[in-house]
Design a protein around this motif. Structure first.
Motif: not given
Length: 297
Positions: A143-150, A152-156, A164-167, A177-183
């Protein structure tokens, strides 16, 4: 089936959180070294007929691998129904091809080794690079878990008006995805890596975001050179001091101190590797995926 967790040294906090989510027992073990440096392991809790979860994040993996292997084999010898590896950070994913003649493809070798003694594998955002799935490396249920939703929640919950700035180009999919969920809006940099500690980063297009708080997001913060270079660019562009967020707090050498000294306002990580920057707890989603994996295995 009854679940029992065994925590390798340094993983106690995550094990306690997982045990609470899973309503599972925490077993006791003894792990130490003989004077000659050989490993000694002993399970002090009965495992017969139980599903054994071995919780061991694999940063600095070479010293952890033998005790992990011995614990798994001991559990099976003592009648465990299965031994399942929970490793929030999975090492040996970078060398997934032969870049130079004569190099070993250690990602493949490590995958075969883990697959030989673990019945399942649960991890968070492995550095897949040129792999399309973890199953190309590991021949056990995983199982591969993605941290992006969590993230996003922290940012919101904590940041007003973020950008958001990606490297680099490889980060587009999950940073977006993080940006979208964080609006929040996002921009992606271009990165040229000359060596492990020599990284050139393009100047981000930030003119439209002067009143935003920049959030640098990456999956692994290792040497932190990419983030440090980007922090310097943002400083020259007269942006607000950025918040740096990473999934895995590897922080090789003095990377954390150097990143903070570069002008970062804050460094935040998920709790896949224990570190004082851990502010984003993934134990709930890790436990959820462990349940799913056990149902389907």
């Amino acid at each position: 089936m009854n679940i029992i967790l065994f925590s390798l040294p340094g993983n106690e906090t995550m094990s306690q959180k997982l045990a609470k989510h899973l309503n599972a027992e925490i077993g006791e073990s003894t792990i130490r070294q003989f004077p000659d440096g050989e490993s000694y392991v002993k399970l002090n809790t009965n495992v017969k007929g139980k599903c054994v979860l071995l919780v061991c994040t694999l940063n600095e993996p070479d010293n952890k691998l033998l005790p992990l292997y011995f614990l798994s084999q001991t559990a099976k010898d003592l009648g465990a129904a299965c031994t399942c590896l929970v490793t929030p950070y999975l090492a040996y994913m970078r060398q997934d091809k032969r870049f130079q003649p004569g190099e070993g493809i250690t990602s493949t070798y490590f995958g075969k080794l883990i697959s030989s003694f673990a019945d399942t594998l649960t991890t968070v955002d492995p550095h897949l690079h040129r792999r399309s799935s973890l199953s190309e490396v590991y021949n056990i249920p995983n199982k591969v878990i993605h941290a992006a939703p969590h993230i996003s929640q922290w940012i919101k919950a904590n940041i007003e008006k973020p950008v958001l700035i990606g490297p680099d180009g490889e980060s587009v999919q999950w940073v977006s995805e993080v940006a979208k969920n964080a609006g929040a809006p996002f921009t992606i940099l271009q990165k040229i890596r000359h060596s492990d500690r020599d990284v050139e980063v393009s100047i981000p297009d930030v003119e439209n975001y002067k009143d935003h708080t920049p959030i640098l997001v990456d999956d692994i913060i290792s040497t932190a050179r990419t983030m440090i270079e980007t922090v310097q660019h943002l400083k020259r562009a007269e942006m607000k001091p950025p918040i740096c967020i990473g999934v895995h707090a590897v922080f090789a050498g003095n990377a954390y101190e150097e990143l903070m000294n570069s002008g970062a306002a804050m460094v935040i990580t998920c709790n896949t590797i224990p570190h004082k920057t851990n502010k984003i707890d993934l134990s709930d989603i890790i436990a959820e995926n462990i349940r799913d994996l056990m149902k389907n295995s």
